[in-house]
Design an enzyme around this catalytic site. Structure first.
Site, PDB file in Angstrom:
ATOM      1  N   THR A  13      -6.919 -46.642 -40.121  1.00 24.79           N
ATOM      2  CA  THR A  13      -7.522 -45.116 -40.480  1.00 24.79           C
ATOM      3  C   THR A  13      -7.008 -44.075 -39.611  1.00 24.79           C
ATOM      4  O   THR A  13      -6.613 -44.180 -38.373  1.00 24.79           O
ATOM      5  CB  THR A  13      -9.066 -45.461 -40.060  1.00 24.79           C
ATOM      6  OG1 THR A  13      -9.239 -45.680 -38.672  1.00 24.79           O
ATOM      7  CG2 THR A  13      -9.549 -46.538 -40.863  1.00 24.79           C
ATOM      8  N   GLY A  18      -0.389 -38.175 -35.631  1.00 22.36           N
ATOM      9  CA  GLY A  18      -0.677 -38.636 -34.135  1.00 22.36           C
ATOM     10  C   GLY A  18      -0.587 -40.119 -34.076  1.00 22.36           C
ATOM     11  O   GLY A  18       0.534 -40.700 -34.514  1.00 22.36           O
ATOM     12  N   GLY A  20      -2.384 -42.619 -35.132  1.00 20.27           N
ATOM     13  CA  GLY A  20      -2.258 -43.439 -36.013  1.00 20.27           C
ATOM     14  C   GLY A  20      -1.097 -43.624 -37.014  1.00 20.27           C
ATOM     15  O   GLY A  20      -0.736 -44.557 -37.483  1.00 20.27           O
ATOM     16  N   TYR A 152     -18.153 -37.591 -26.208  1.00 20.05           N
ATOM     17  CA  TYR A 152     -17.044 -38.155 -26.688  1.00 20.05           C
ATOM     18  C   TYR A 152     -16.705 -39.426 -25.807  1.00 20.05           C
ATOM     19  O   TYR A 152     -16.556 -40.295 -26.311  1.00 20.05           O
ATOM     20  CB  TYR A 152     -15.902 -37.117 -26.532  1.00 20.05           C
ATOM     21  CG  TYR A 152     -14.474 -38.000 -26.526  1.00 20.05           C
ATOM     22  CD1 TYR A 152     -14.228 -38.056 -28.111  1.00 20.05           C
ATOM     23  CD2 TYR A 152     -13.614 -38.202 -25.621  1.00 20.05           C
ATOM     24  CE1 TYR A 152     -12.888 -38.738 -28.438  1.00 20.05           C
ATOM     25  CE2 TYR A 152     -12.413 -38.760 -26.084  1.00 20.05           C
ATOM     26  CZ  TYR A 152     -12.139 -39.045 -27.202  1.00 20.05           C
ATOM     27  OH  TYR A 152     -10.701 -39.642 -27.435  1.00 20.05           O
TER      28      TYR A 152
END
Length: 263
Positions: A13, A18, A20, A152
């Protein structure tokens, strides 16, 4: 070393850019059939095309997995997946005084619930087939949160907790669940933040100087630089491989030694 990923299907996903993207490319290079996921159709298909040009097998799927409908569509399009890499997420850099309840809800929806939805859709098939890998991308802030961006850090901690719980749930099924926890990795957004910090703190304008200063004052680590996306991808690829059958519920830190633990 052969990773044993031929005839395995992987969904990564948030892999149109980047970390992924690097993960999807390395899994494909090791023989997996990769489903590249993103919300931007052009970027997603650029990654797919690049994998195919390099001789790999890839398909693209577009959708917002932070919604129930989008997650169901992405899972359905991905098909019978053997390896799920929950990488998609976001970081907005907000601090305590800038945050409201809606910001907390939103980051949990995107960074935690989206991954849980993909697990719910895809792990039952892994269990039936008796083999599978769930790899969550976490981070050192899950264990050592800073004063800033608390929502975060909390979302990363939830990812870590979910993964260990899932590993225990999957005991004896042939399906493992593990965490890869990157430190500061040189992606586009990280480099942009570092360059902004350099302008504020007088670290210079050359990347080598900025990286060295940031790795000392901003994200101090024992290696003295930022990590590279391919280093995170290598950790994910190992945990996805047949060599990692005996590893589950683990936190593999790829952070240059930022997080230190003694046991």
């Amino acid at each position: 070393m052969q990773m044993g990923l031929s005839n395995k299907r992987a969904l990564v996903t948030g892999s149109s850019t980047g970390l992924g993207r690097a993960i999807a490319e390395m899994l494909a290079a090791e023989g997996a059939s990769v489903v590249v996921h993103g919300r931007d159709e052009q970027r997603t298909h650029q990654v797919v095309d690049g994998i195919r040009l390099a001789g790999g097998d890839a398909a693209g799927v577009i959708g917002d997995i932070a919604t129930a409908e989008g997650a169901a569509e992405v899972a359905g399009a991905a098909g019978a997946v053997d390896i799920l890499v929950n990488n998609a997420g976001y970081y907005d850099g907000l601090r305590w005084t800038q945050l409201g309840a809606d910001d907390w809800l939103e980051i949990m929806r995107v960074n935690v619930i989206s991954g849980v939805r993909m697990i719910e859709h895809l792990v039952p098939g892994m269990r039936r087939r008796g083999w599978g890998r769930v790899i969550q991308i976490g981070g050192g802030l899950a264990l050592q949160p800073a004063a800033g961006h608390p929502h975060y850090s909390a979302s990363l901690a939830a990812r870590h907790n979910v993964t260990v719980s899932l590993a225990r749930e999957l005991a004896g099924t042939g399906v493992t669940a593990n965490i890869v926890a990157p430190g500061a990795i040189r992606t586009g957004p990280t480099e942009e933040m570092a360059r902004r910090a350099a302008a504020e703190h007088g670290w210079g304008s050359q990347w080598n100087d900025i990286e060295k200063a940031a790795s000392t004052a901003w994200f101090p680590n024992d290696v003295g630089r930022f990590g590279r996306p391919e280093e995170v991808a290598a950790a994910v690829t190992f945990l996805a491989s047949t060599h990692a059958d005996y590893i589950t519920g683990a936190d593999l830190r790829v952070d240059g030694g930022v997080v230190r633990t003694v046991s």
